[in-house]
Design a protein around this motif. Structure first.
Motif, mmCIF file in Angstrom:
data_model
loop_
_atom_site.group_PDB
_atom_site.id
_atom_site.type_symbol
_atom_site.label_atom_id
_atom_site.label_comp_id
_atom_site.label_asym_id
_atom_site.label_seq_id
_atom_site.Cartn_x
_atom_site.Cartn_y
_atom_site.Cartn_z
ATOM 1 N N VAL A 1 0.870 -1.180 0.000
ATOM 2 C CA VAL A 1 0.000 0.000 0.000
ATOM 3 C C VAL A 1 0.906 1.229 0.000
ATOM 4 O O VAL A 1 1.813 1.336 0.823
ATOM 5 C CB VAL A 1 -0.936 0.011 1.224
ATOM 6 C CG1 VAL A 1 -1.779 1.270 1.241
ATOM 7 C CG2 VAL A 1 -1.809 -1.239 1.228
ATOM 8 N N TYR A 2 0.637 2.144 -0.924
ATOM 9 C CA TYR A 2 1.487 3.336 -1.056
ATOM 10 C C TYR A 2 0.889 4.494 -0.265
ATOM 11 O O TYR A 2 -0.319 4.756 -0.352
ATOM 12 C CB TYR A 2 1.618 3.727 -2.524
ATOM 13 C CG TYR A 2 2.331 2.670 -3.330
ATOM 14 C CD1 TYR A 2 3.714 2.592 -3.332
ATOM 15 C CD2 TYR A 2 1.619 1.736 -4.066
ATOM 16 C CE1 TYR A 2 4.374 1.617 -4.053
ATOM 17 C CE2 TYR A 2 2.264 0.757 -4.795
ATOM 18 C CZ TYR A 2 3.641 0.699 -4.788
ATOM 19 O OH TYR A 2 4.283 -0.279 -5.496
ATOM 20 N N ALA B 1 -2.349 0.666 -4.413
ATOM 21 C CA ALA B 1 -1.787 -0.592 -3.931
ATOM 22 C C ALA B 1 -1.349 -1.466 -5.090
ATOM 23 O O ALA B 1 -1.887 -1.370 -6.197
ATOM 24 C CB ALA B 1 -2.811 -1.341 -3.075
ATOM 25 N N ARG B 2 -0.364 -2.315 -4.795
ATOM 26 C CA ARG B 2 0.094 -3.336 -5.736
ATOM 27 C C ARG B 2 -0.122 -4.685 -5.068
ATOM 28 O O ARG B 2 0.258 -4.878 -3.907
ATOM 29 C CB ARG B 2 1.576 -3.142 -6.052
ATOM 30 C CG ARG B 2 2.106 -4.188 -7.016
ATOM 31 C CD ARG B 2 3.571 -4.018 -7.247
ATOM 32 N NE ARG B 2 4.259 -4.378 -6.005
ATOM 33 C CZ ARG B 2 5.542 -4.231 -5.803
ATOM 34 N NH1 ARG B 2 6.294 -3.685 -6.716
ATOM 35 N NH2 ARG B 2 6.096 -4.605 -4.665
ATOM 36 N N VAL C 1 -5.834 1.384 -8.752
ATOM 37 C CA VAL C 1 -5.543 2.723 -9.258
ATOM 38 C C VAL C 1 -6.746 3.637 -9.062
ATOM 39 O O VAL C 1 -7.885 3.253 -9.328
ATOM 40 C CB VAL C 1 -5.202 2.660 -10.770
ATOM 41 C CG1 VAL C 1 -4.844 4.024 -11.313
ATOM 42 C CG2 VAL C 1 -4.082 1.667 -11.026
ATOM 43 N N SER C 2 -6.488 4.854 -8.624
ATOM 44 C CA SER C 2 -7.505 5.902 -8.541
ATOM 45 C C SER C 2 -7.373 6.738 -9.812
ATOM 46 O O SER C 2 -6.321 7.332 -10.061
ATOM 47 C CB SER C 2 -7.263 6.760 -7.302
ATOM 48 O OG SER C 2 -8.119 7.871 -7.303
ATOM 49 N N LEU D 1 -14.937 12.558 -12.166
ATOM 50 C CA LEU D 1 -15.411 11.480 -11.302
ATOM 51 C C LEU D 1 -14.280 10.458 -11.169
ATOM 52 O O LEU D 1 -14.027 9.668 -12.076
ATOM 53 C CB LEU D 1 -16.655 10.816 -11.883
ATOM 54 C CG LEU D 1 -17.223 9.651 -11.081
ATOM 55 C CD1 LEU D 1 -17.680 10.115 -9.702
ATOM 56 C CD2 LEU D 1 -18.378 9.011 -11.827
ATOM 57 N N VAL D 2 -13.580 10.521 -10.062
ATOM 58 C CA VAL D 2 -12.437 9.634 -9.831
ATOM 59 C C VAL D 2 -12.932 8.375 -9.141
ATOM 60 O O VAL D 2 -13.728 8.439 -8.203
ATOM 61 C CB VAL D 2 -11.368 10.355 -8.966
ATOM 62 C CG1 VAL D 2 -10.218 9.430 -8.644
ATOM 63 C CG2 VAL D 2 -10.879 11.599 -9.695
ATOM 64 N N ARG D 3 -12.478 7.237 -9.604
ATOM 65 C CA ARG D 3 -12.884 5.959 -9.015
ATOM 66 C C ARG D 3 -11.690 5.042 -8.881
ATOM 67 O O ARG D 3 -10.665 5.254 -9.520
ATOM 68 C CB ARG D 3 -13.966 5.294 -9.856
ATOM 69 C CG ARG D 3 -13.512 4.944 -11.256
ATOM 70 C CD ARG D 3 -14.614 4.356 -12.115
ATOM 71 N NE ARG D 3 -15.046 3.053 -11.690
ATOM 72 C CZ ARG D 3 -14.521 1.908 -12.123
ATOM 73 N NH1 ARG D 3 -13.553 1.914 -12.987
ATOM 74 N NH2 ARG D 3 -14.978 0.756 -11.681
ATOM 75 N N LEU D 4 -11.830 4.039 -8.038
ATOM 76 C CA LEU D 4 -10.796 3.025 -7.882
ATOM 77 C C LEU D 4 -11.057 1.893 -8.866
ATOM 78 O O LEU D 4 -12.198 1.454 -9.035
ATOM 79 C CB LEU D 4 -10.781 2.460 -6.463
ATOM 80 C CG LEU D 4 -10.197 3.367 -5.396
ATOM 81 C CD1 LEU D 4 -10.369 2.734 -4.027
ATOM 82 C CD2 LEU D 4 -8.733 3.653 -5.664
ATOM 83 N N ALA D 5 -10.007 1.448 -9.516
ATOM 84 C CA ALA D 5 -10.115 0.340 -10.460
ATOM 85 C C ALA D 5 -8.935 -0.598 -10.235
ATOM 86 O O ALA D 5 -7.854 -0.168 -9.819
ATOM 87 C CB ALA D 5 -10.103 0.866 -11.891
#
Length: 101
Positions: free
Chosen positions: A27-28, A51-52, A70-71, A79-83
């Protein structure tokens, strides 16, 4: 390959117990997140890697998997989302000057 020929990356599904051993996760911190460029809606969009995940080899994934969380703003509409994306794919690029590990 020109940008017009780049396919949009396919999102990965989250890990489940059926995928084998729990992945190793890095986690970064917010102040030090690497960037990953994502091809979406006809252009490259800069995302931050949260995160990786390194999925260990298993019956389902004999070679293991490398997955990035990735955000990113995929459509340019703020609209930013996590993928989740499995690496490598043609529609993903590392930020210049950064490594993929």
């Amino acid at each position: 390959m020109s940008s017009e020929d780049v396919p949009e990356p396919v999102e990965a599904r989250p890990w489940t117990a059926e995928d084998g051993p729990w992945p190793a996760v890095t986690v970064y911190p917010a102040a030090d997140r690497p960037a990953l460029w994502v091809w979406s809606a006809g252009r490259w969009r800069r995302g931050e890697v949260y995160a990786r995940q390194i999925w260990r080899p298993s019956a389902r994934w004999p070679q293991g998997r490398l997955v990035y969380q990735v955000s990113v703003d995929l459509r340019g509409d703020a609209l930013v989302r996590l993928a989740l994306y499995e690496w490598p794919q043609p529609g993903l690029r590392v930020e210049p000057g950064e490594s993929e590990t």
